[in-house]
Scaffold this active site. Structure first.
Site, short mmCIF file in Angstrom:
data_model
loop_
_atom_site.label_atom_id
_atom_site.label_comp_id
_atom_site.label_asym_id
_atom_site.label_seq_id
_atom_site.Cartn_x
_atom_site.Cartn_y
_atom_site.Cartn_z
N LYS A 39 -13.20 -70.00 30.09
CA LYS A 39 -12.49 -70.20 31.36
C LYS A 39 -13.36 -69.74 32.52
O LYS A 39 -13.43 -70.37 33.57
CB LYS A 39 -11.16 -69.42 31.35
CG LYS A 39 -10.09 -70.10 30.51
CD LYS A 39 -8.90 -69.22 30.23
CE LYS A 39 -7.99 -69.90 29.21
NZ LYS A 39 -6.96 -69.05 28.66
N GLN A 99 -4.00 -63.51 29.11
CA GLN A 99 -4.33 -64.21 27.86
C GLN A 99 -3.35 -63.82 26.76
O GLN A 99 -3.08 -62.64 26.53
CB GLN A 99 -5.78 -63.86 27.46
CG GLN A 99 -6.31 -64.59 26.26
CD GLN A 99 -6.50 -66.10 26.50
OE1 GLN A 99 -6.68 -66.55 27.62
NE2 GLN A 99 -6.46 -66.87 25.43
N ASP A 147 -0.52 -70.50 34.78
CA ASP A 147 -0.21 -70.88 33.40
C ASP A 147 1.14 -71.60 33.33
O ASP A 147 1.45 -72.26 32.33
CB ASP A 147 -0.09 -69.60 32.54
CG ASP A 147 -1.25 -69.45 31.57
OD1 ASP A 147 -1.86 -70.46 31.20
OD2 ASP A 147 -1.53 -68.29 31.17
N1 LIG Z 1 -2.22 -67.30 28.84
C1 LIG Z 1 -2.73 -68.20 28.00
N2 LIG Z 1 -2.95 -69.46 28.44
C2 LIG Z 1 -3.48 -70.39 27.60
O1 LIG Z 1 -3.66 -71.56 27.99
C3 LIG Z 1 -3.83 -70.00 26.26
C4 LIG Z 1 -3.59 -68.69 25.88
N3 LIG Z 1 -3.03 -67.81 26.76
N4 LIG Z 1 -3.88 -68.28 24.63
C5 LIG Z 1 -4.54 -69.14 23.67
C6 LIG Z 1 -4.25 -70.59 23.92
C7 LIG Z 1 -5.29 -71.50 23.33
N5 LIG Z 1 -5.92 -72.16 24.44
C8 LIG Z 1 -7.05 -72.98 24.35
C9 LIG Z 1 -7.81 -73.33 25.43
C10 LIG Z 1 -8.96 -74.08 25.31
C11 LIG Z 1 -9.39 -74.49 24.06
C12 LIG Z 1 -10.66 -75.27 23.92
O2 LIG Z 1 -11.38 -75.47 24.89
N6 LIG Z 1 -11.00 -75.74 22.71
C13 LIG Z 1 -12.22 -76.50 22.40
C14 LIG Z 1 -12.99 -75.90 21.23
C15 LIG Z 1 -13.43 -74.48 21.42
C16 LIG Z 1 -14.22 -73.95 20.24
O3 LIG Z 1 -15.11 -74.65 19.74
O4 LIG Z 1 -13.91 -72.82 19.83
C17 LIG Z 1 -11.84 -77.91 21.96
O5 LIG Z 1 -10.72 -78.08 21.45
O6 LIG Z 1 -12.69 -78.79 22.09
C18 LIG Z 1 -8.64 -74.17 22.96
C19 LIG Z 1 -7.49 -73.43 23.10
C20 LIG Z 1 -5.36 -71.73 25.59
N7 LIG Z 1 -4.39 -70.87 25.37
#
Ligand SMILES: Nc1nc(=O)c2c([nH]1)NC[C@@H]1CN(c3ccc(C(=O)N[C@@H](CCC(=O)O)C(=O)O)cc3)C=[N+]21
Ligand SMILES: NC(=O)C1=CN([C@@H]2O[C@H](COP(=O)(O)OP(=O)(O)OC[C@H]3O[C@@H](n4cnc5c(N)ncnc54)[C@H](OP(=O)(O)O)[C@@H]3O)[C@@H](O)[C@H]2O)C=CC1
Length: 362
Positions: free
Chosen positions: A122, A166, A189
């Site tokens: 982020k 988070q 969020d």
């Molecule tokens: N307050 C809060 N807000 C959130 O929005 C929040 C959270 N907590 N806790 C966890 C979850 C999970 N989440 C993700 C965000 C980006 C990817 C992301 O960019 N994923 C990449 C892969 C990343 C990798 O390779 O590890 C993709 O899918 O291509 C995944 C999961 C947001 N969350």
């Protein structure tokens, strides 16, 4: 018989589209027709429009061919890149016009590796578009009071336009207390009960929509998928993904069914859907037999599975069995590279909207 429609990449400018119609005997017929481009006009570099409608007037020009149908890949990574470019331009405009730089504060409690990676991503994304980021890292045994103190400071800080705590938080903390403490004007969020309440009410608008569901809908829009009047199934009912995704689809005039862990016949229900959003956290749970031919699938799940051939020892897969989905769906998001990058793009978008709203800048 099913139809999958997509623009012909070689002649998109002429609005020619190809349509494959697959019959129950496995044969596929190819049609070419000329018609109005289905949706988006302001995203010229984006992938071809996709429609759930069968064409009304089309002209057969080619004979049948035996081919394995293959779903269109909904490329969240490239759409997110495009959105970041749009946001970057907005940030520059805001700075030049009124000297304001949007700011996002992220609070991370504990030392979960996945959370640390998300927070790092982020921060990098903020830098890439010119948003200031502020980060607080607290140990796993920090008190709820400490977190609340940081939230209160950020609530009162005019250089911060968005606050993200988070999740998940350590188990000794009360998540609701903490999420309620973020002022709704900075709740990028979209997890504050007031924002969720406004999302649920007809005729009411939340200040922010949760990023992951917003990213799912944005993908459907940018790929020209019709939502109005379609049957949608959301698998999962969490506060952060499933429930708001269902509310958003309903606001888009889909007829929505939610499948959860106590649902009796999830496969049969899901098979009725034109649009599936899956947010469960179970690798490959949604098999080909759950999917109606020609459905559009948004796979939110991010599940690590062991993989000795990967440098990390694991790889990420979605909730949907991707290979099977590719053979039966019209379009599907991959994992990784689907919804994940969109979540971060929507967070940046919400942060810039917040800064603009704070200064009445349009
Ligand atoms: N307050 C809060 N807000 C959130 O929005 C929040 C959270 N907590 N806790 C966890 C979850 C999970 N989440 C993700 C965000 C980006 C990817 C992301 O960019 N994923 C990449 C892969 C990343 C990798 O390779 O590890 C993709 O899918 O291509 C995944 C999961 C947001 N969350
Ligand atoms: N790509 C992204 O940006 C993001 C990805 N994720 C990923 O999405 C997935 C879901 O996340 P999240 O919503 O936070 O998870 P939660 O664990 O909070 O919710 C999971 C939901 O799935 C339901 N469920 C569990 N097992 C089944 C089953 N066998 N059949 C049907 N429904 C089931 C649960 O039902 P019940 O309510 O009955 O318990 C619950 O509603 C995870 O893989 C997560 O990593 C999450 C956030 C962002």
């Amino acid at each position: 018989m099913v139809s999958m429609i997509f623009n012909d990449p070689s002649s998109a400018a002429a609005f020619h589209r190809l349509s494959f119609t697959r019959f129950s005997n496995g044969l596929v017929s190819l049609r070419r027709f000329v018609g109005p481009l289905h949706v988006f006009s302001n995203t010229p570099t984006l992938p071809r429009a996709l429609s759930l409608h069968a064409p009304r007037s089309s002209r057969f020009i080619t004979a049948s061919m035996a081919a394995e149908p293959s779903a269109k890949v909904i490329d969240g990574k490239s759409v997110a890149k495009q959105i970041r470019e749009e946001i970057s331009a907005e940030v520059t405009k805001l700075k030049e016009a009124i000297g304001v730089v949007p700011g996002l504060a992220v609070i991370l409690v504990g030392d979960r590796k996945d959370s640390a990676t998300y927070v790092r991503n982020k921060k990098k994304a903020c830098e890439s578009v010119g948003i200031n980021s502020f980060e607080v890292n607290l140990p796993d045994d920090a008190s709820e009071q400490e977190v609340l103190k940081y939230i209160s400071d950020f609530n009162g800080d005019p250089s911060v336009h968005g606050i993200l705590v988070q999740l998940p938080l350590p188990s000794h903390m009360n998540e609701q207390n903490i999420l309620n403490a973020v002022t709704i004007e900075k709740d990028v969020d979209g997890f504050h009960p007031l924002n969720i309440g406004h999302l649920a009410m007809r005729g009411s608008e939340p200040l922010f929509v949760p990023c992951t569901p917003k990213g799912c809908i944005e993908l459907l829009h940018r790929y020209g998928v019709d939502i109005k009047g379609k049957r949608a199934v959301v698998i999962g009912r969490s506060n952060i993904v499933g429930m708001p995704a269902a509310l958003l689809l309903q606001r888009e005039d889909a007829t929505v069914t939610i499948v959860h862990s106590r649902t009796k016949n999830p496969e049969e229900i899901t098979r009725q859907a034109d649009i599936i959003i899956s947010a469960v956290g179970q690798p490959n749970m949604v098999r080909g037999s759950w999917i109606k031919p020609g459905a559009v699938i948004i796979d939110v799940g991010i599940n690590p599975v062991e993989d000795a051939t990967s440098p990390r020892g694991y790889r990420l897969v979605g909730d949907v069995c991707y290979d099977e989905a590719c053979k039966i769906a019209a379009a599907v998001t991959p994992v990784p590279g689907g919804v994940g990058p969109m979540t971060i793009a929507m967070l940046l978008s919400n942060t810039v909207s917040s800064a603009k709203r704070a200064y009445n800048f349009n």
